[in-house]
Design an enzyme around this catalytic site. Structure first.
Site, PDB file in Angstrom:
ATOM      1  N   GLY A  38       0.847  -1.208   0.000  1.00 13.19           N
ATOM      2  CA  GLY A  38       0.000   0.000   0.000  1.00 13.19           C
ATOM      3  C   GLY A  38       0.872   1.244   0.000  1.00 13.19           C
ATOM      4  O   GLY A  38       1.835   1.333  -0.753  1.00 13.19           O
ATOM      5  N   LYS A  57       6.510   0.458   9.940  1.00 11.65           N
ATOM      6  CA  LYS A  57       5.760   0.791   8.714  1.00 11.65           C
ATOM      7  C   LYS A  57       5.809   2.305   8.588  1.00 11.65           C
ATOM      8  O   LYS A  57       5.357   3.014   9.495  1.00 11.65           O
ATOM      9  CB  LYS A  57       4.304   0.318   8.806  1.00 11.65           C
ATOM     10  CG  LYS A  57       4.077  -1.067   8.224  1.00 11.65           C
ATOM     11  CD  LYS A  57       2.641  -1.527   8.380  1.00 11.65           C
ATOM     12  CE  LYS A  57       1.762  -1.132   7.232  1.00 11.65           C
ATOM     13  NZ  LYS A  57       0.461  -1.884   7.256  1.00 11.65           N
ATOM     14  N   GLU A 106       5.407  -5.400  15.990  1.00 11.69           N
ATOM     15  CA  GLU A 106       6.211  -6.578  16.368  1.00 11.69           C
ATOM     16  C   GLU A 106       6.930  -7.133  15.136  1.00 11.69           C
ATOM     17  O   GLU A 106       6.295  -7.389  14.104  1.00 11.69           O
ATOM     18  CB  GLU A 106       5.265  -7.631  16.960  1.00 11.69           C
ATOM     19  CG  GLU A 106       5.920  -8.909  17.376  1.00 11.69           C
ATOM     20  CD  GLU A 106       4.917  -9.869  18.015  1.00 11.69           C
ATOM     21  OE1 GLU A 106       3.703  -9.550  18.055  1.00 11.69           O
ATOM     22  OE2 GLU A 106       5.360 -10.934  18.477  1.00 11.69           O
ATOM     23  N   ASP A 151      -9.041  -8.382   5.345  1.00 17.01           N
ATOM     24  CA  ASP A 151      -7.976  -8.592   4.352  1.00 17.01           C
ATOM     25  C   ASP A 151      -7.036  -9.713   4.801  1.00 17.01           C
ATOM     26  O   ASP A 151      -5.806  -9.584   4.706  1.00 17.01           O
ATOM     27  CB  ASP A 151      -7.184  -7.293   4.132  1.00 17.01           C
ATOM     28  CG  ASP A 151      -6.347  -7.352   2.855  1.00 17.01           C
ATOM     29  OD1 ASP A 151      -5.390  -6.565   2.729  1.00 17.01           O
ATOM     30  OD2 ASP A 151      -6.635  -8.219   2.005  1.00 17.01           O
ATOM     31  N   LEU A 154      -2.206 -14.529   2.832  1.00 13.05           N
ATOM     32  CA  LEU A 154      -0.936 -15.140   3.254  1.00 13.05           C
ATOM     33  C   LEU A 154       0.070 -14.085   3.709  1.00 13.05           C
ATOM     34  O   LEU A 154       0.755 -14.257   4.712  1.00 13.05           O
ATOM     35  CB  LEU A 154      -0.361 -15.974   2.109  1.00 13.05           C
ATOM     36  CG  LEU A 154      -1.197 -17.205   1.698  1.00 13.05           C
ATOM     37  CD1 LEU A 154      -0.581 -17.885   0.490  1.00 13.05           C
ATOM     38  CD2 LEU A 154      -1.330 -18.204   2.843  1.00 13.05           C
TER      39      LEU A 154
HETATM   40  C1  LIG Z   1      13.138  -9.740   9.427  1.00 11.07           C
HETATM   41  O1  LIG Z   1      11.756  -9.592   9.194  1.00 11.07           O
HETATM   42  C2  LIG Z   1      11.375  -9.481   7.874  1.00 11.07           C
HETATM   43  C3  LIG Z   1      12.246  -9.587   6.801  1.00 11.07           C
HETATM   44  C4  LIG Z   1      11.728  -9.447   5.519  1.00 11.07           C
HETATM   45  C5  LIG Z   1      12.682  -9.561   4.400  1.00 11.07           C
HETATM   46  O2  LIG Z   1      13.781 -10.011   4.574  1.00 11.07           O
HETATM   47  N1  LIG Z   1      12.269  -9.057   3.217  1.00 11.07           N
HETATM   48  C6  LIG Z   1      13.185  -9.080   2.063  1.00 11.07           C
HETATM   49  C7  LIG Z   1      12.523  -9.801   0.896  1.00 11.07           C
HETATM   50  C8  LIG Z   1      13.465  -9.739  -0.303  1.00 11.07           C
HETATM   51  N2  LIG Z   1      13.762  -8.346  -0.668  1.00 11.07           N
HETATM   52  C9  LIG Z   1      14.655  -8.319  -1.833  1.00 11.07           C
HETATM   53  C10 LIG Z   1      14.400  -7.622   0.450  1.00 11.07           C
HETATM   54  C11 LIG Z   1      13.514  -7.636   1.681  1.00 11.07           C
HETATM   55  C12 LIG Z   1      10.366  -9.248   5.311  1.00 11.07           C
HETATM   56  C13 LIG Z   1       9.496  -9.154   6.407  1.00 11.07           C
HETATM   57  C14 LIG Z   1      10.014  -9.266   7.685  1.00 11.07           C
HETATM   58  N3  LIG Z   1       9.283  -9.201   8.832  1.00 11.07           N
HETATM   59  C15 LIG Z   1       8.162  -8.460   9.095  1.00 11.07           C
HETATM   60  C16 LIG Z   1       7.493  -7.697   8.127  1.00 11.07           C
HETATM   61  C17 LIG Z   1       6.361  -7.039   8.546  1.00 11.07           C
HETATM   62  C18 LIG Z   1       5.939  -7.139   9.879  1.00 11.07           C
HETATM   63  C19 LIG Z   1       6.646  -7.904  10.786  1.00 11.07           C
HETATM   64  N4  LIG Z   1       7.745  -8.537  10.371  1.00 11.07           N
HETATM   65  C20 LIG Z   1       4.767  -6.388   9.985  1.00 11.07           C
HETATM   66  C21 LIG Z   1       3.955  -6.243  11.231  1.00 11.07           C
HETATM   67  N5  LIG Z   1       4.478  -5.843   8.803  1.00 11.07           N
HETATM   68  N6  LIG Z   1       5.430  -6.240   7.922  1.00 11.07           N
HETATM   69  C22 LIG Z   1       5.346  -5.845   6.583  1.00 11.07           C
HETATM   70  C23 LIG Z   1       4.989  -4.544   6.318  1.00 11.07           C
HETATM   71  C24 LIG Z   1       4.902  -4.158   4.993  1.00 11.07           C
HETATM   72 CL1  LIG Z   1       4.499  -2.524   4.658  1.00 11.07          CL
HETATM   73  C25 LIG Z   1       5.099  -4.997   3.933  1.00 11.07           C
HETATM   74  C26 LIG Z   1       5.416  -6.321   4.170  1.00 11.07           C
HETATM   75  C27 LIG Z   1       5.587  -7.199   2.987  1.00 11.07           C
HETATM   76  C28 LIG Z   1       5.575  -6.610   1.737  1.00 11.07           C
HETATM   77  C29 LIG Z   1       5.705  -7.343   0.578  1.00 11.07           C
HETATM   78  C30 LIG Z   1       5.847  -8.713   0.626  1.00 11.07           C
HETATM   79  C31 LIG Z   1       5.845  -9.318   1.818  1.00 11.07           C
HETATM   80  C32 LIG Z   1       5.732  -8.574   2.983  1.00 11.07           C
HETATM   81  C33 LIG Z   1       5.749  -9.382   4.204  1.00 11.07           C
HETATM   82  N7  LIG Z   1       4.589  -9.891   4.547  1.00 11.07           N
HETATM   83  O3  LIG Z   1       6.785  -9.527   4.826  1.00 11.07           O
HETATM   84  C34 LIG Z   1       5.556  -6.740   5.512  1.00 11.07           C
END
Ligand SMILES: COc1cc(C(=O)NC2CCN(C)CC2)ccc1Nc1cc2c(cn1)c(C)nn2-c1cc(Cl)cc(-c2ccccc2C(N)=O)c1
Length: 301
Positions: A38, A57, A106, A151, A154
């Site tokens: 978003g 965020k 978190e 929403d 996964l």
């Molecule tokens: C170490 O913790 C994390 C590492 C990574 C990580 O290493 N990402 C890499 C992937 C490959 N690219 C090239 C570089 C970055 C991702 C999420 C993590 N943890 C985490 C994320 C969190 C939260 C808690 N914990 C909360 C609460 N919200 N989000 C969040 C917020 C937003 Cl705006 C987008 C997304 C998100 C966006 C797009 C796809 C997936 C996600 C996703 N669900 O992780 C996730």
């Protein structure tokens, strides 16, 4: 000749490397970029006093000019800051400076079910039982507080370092104000859209049951139930309730998915009823999962 558009500064460059919460005076150091969703970009933020790390965020205020967008952000914060549950992402704090709104959440070091499913494709029923129980427990808590998430998908179901589930992202969540209220509008596009939202019939808690049904189907089958290459075709399949469950799934898994994906919301089980379904007693329900499950199936006992 056409004037060369001066290169837009990259959004990362604009976010300061050190940010201070004016209400606590605490300084946070911006770390690794983790993802975007978003209007938000997500970075690791480390409390400079305690070294505790958060998922920050960060939303540029330039994207919150319209009152409607600002109100949505306010509602997301109001709803998320009021909930507290073992399987819901912890809300730590939020603050703003001249240019950005910062929400500290978190940190879930094992990312989300999206990355797990992309890597594993179809997971075992034992693992699905483990994940589903925690997601549904979070939903029982939310529905008891008259909150609909709207929403569940996964990438909004996060996994912490202990492989525990944490439901997050209240960007489309809403409160039911009175018993029996039907919501008419939803601005945004949930990933696993229930038919009653598509057909604008008014919707309530049952849309979360539908979404969780899509999550279980995707985890056990390896792709979403109504997926096609064109959005219009996907909407068509949802309206026709046109999906197939492979025979290889157990009868209790098939039965539970069919219940959760009933076209008529009134025929779908409540979150509490799901926890009582025989799917949870028809096979082993582990109390923990090893992190190896992020990349390979556990040995079938
Ligand atoms: C170490 O913790 C994390 C590492 C990574 C990580 O290493 N990402 C890499 C992937 C490959 N690219 C090239 C570089 C970055 C991702 C999420 C993590 N943890 C985490 C994320 C969190 C939260 C808690 N914990 C909360 C609460 N919200 N989000 C969040 C917020 C937003 Cl705006 C987008 C997304 C998100 C966006 C797009 C796809 C997936 C996600 C996703 N669900 O992780 C996730």
């Amino acid at each position: 000749s056409k004037p060369v558009k001066d290169k837009e500064p990259h959004p990362d460059d604009l976010i300061p490397n050190d940010v201070r919460d004016p209400s606590t005076g605490i300084w946070y150091k911006k770390g690794k970029f983790m993802g975007k969703g978003g209007f938000a970009r997500c970075y690791e933020l480390t409390d400079q006093t305690t070294q505790k790390m958060f998922a920050g965020k960060i939303v540029p205020k330039t994207l919150l000019q319209k009152p409607h967008h600002r109100d949505k952000m306010t509602l997301e914060i109001q709803i998320h800051r009021d909930v507290r549950h073992q399987h819901i992402v912890g809300f730590h704090s939020y603050f703003e400076d001249k240019d950005f709104v910062y929400i500290l959440l978190e940190l879930c070091r094992n990312r989300s079910l999206m990355e797990l499913q992309k890597r594993r494709k179809a997971i075992t029923e034992m693992e699905a039982r483990y994940f589903l129980k925690q997601i549904v427990e979070a939903c029982v808590y939310l529905h008891n507080r008259n909150i609909i998430h709207r929403d569940l998908k996964l990438s909004n179901v996060f996994i912490n370092s202990n492989m525990e589930i944490k439901v997050g992202d209240f960007g489309l969540a809403t409160r039911i104000d009175f018993q029996g209220q039907k919501k008419k509008t939803l601005c945004g596009t949930p990933n696993y859209l229930a038919p009653e939202i598509l057909m604008k019939k008014g919707h309530s808690f049952e849309v979360d049951t539908w979404s969780v049904g899509c999550i279980v189907y995707t985890l056990l089958v390896g792709h979403p139930p109504f997926e096609t290459t064109k959005l219009a075709d996907t909407y068509d399949k949802i309206k026709k309730n046109d999906y197939k469950i492979p025979d290889r799934l157990s009868n209790s898994a098939k039965h539970l998915i069919e219940l959760m994906l009933k076209p008529n919301p009134l025929q779908r089980p409540t979150m509490r009823a799901i926890l009582a379904h025989e799917f949870f007693t028809s096979g082993h329900l582990p109390s923990h999962l090893p992190t190896s499950c992020l990349t390979m199936a556990p040995r079938q006992v």
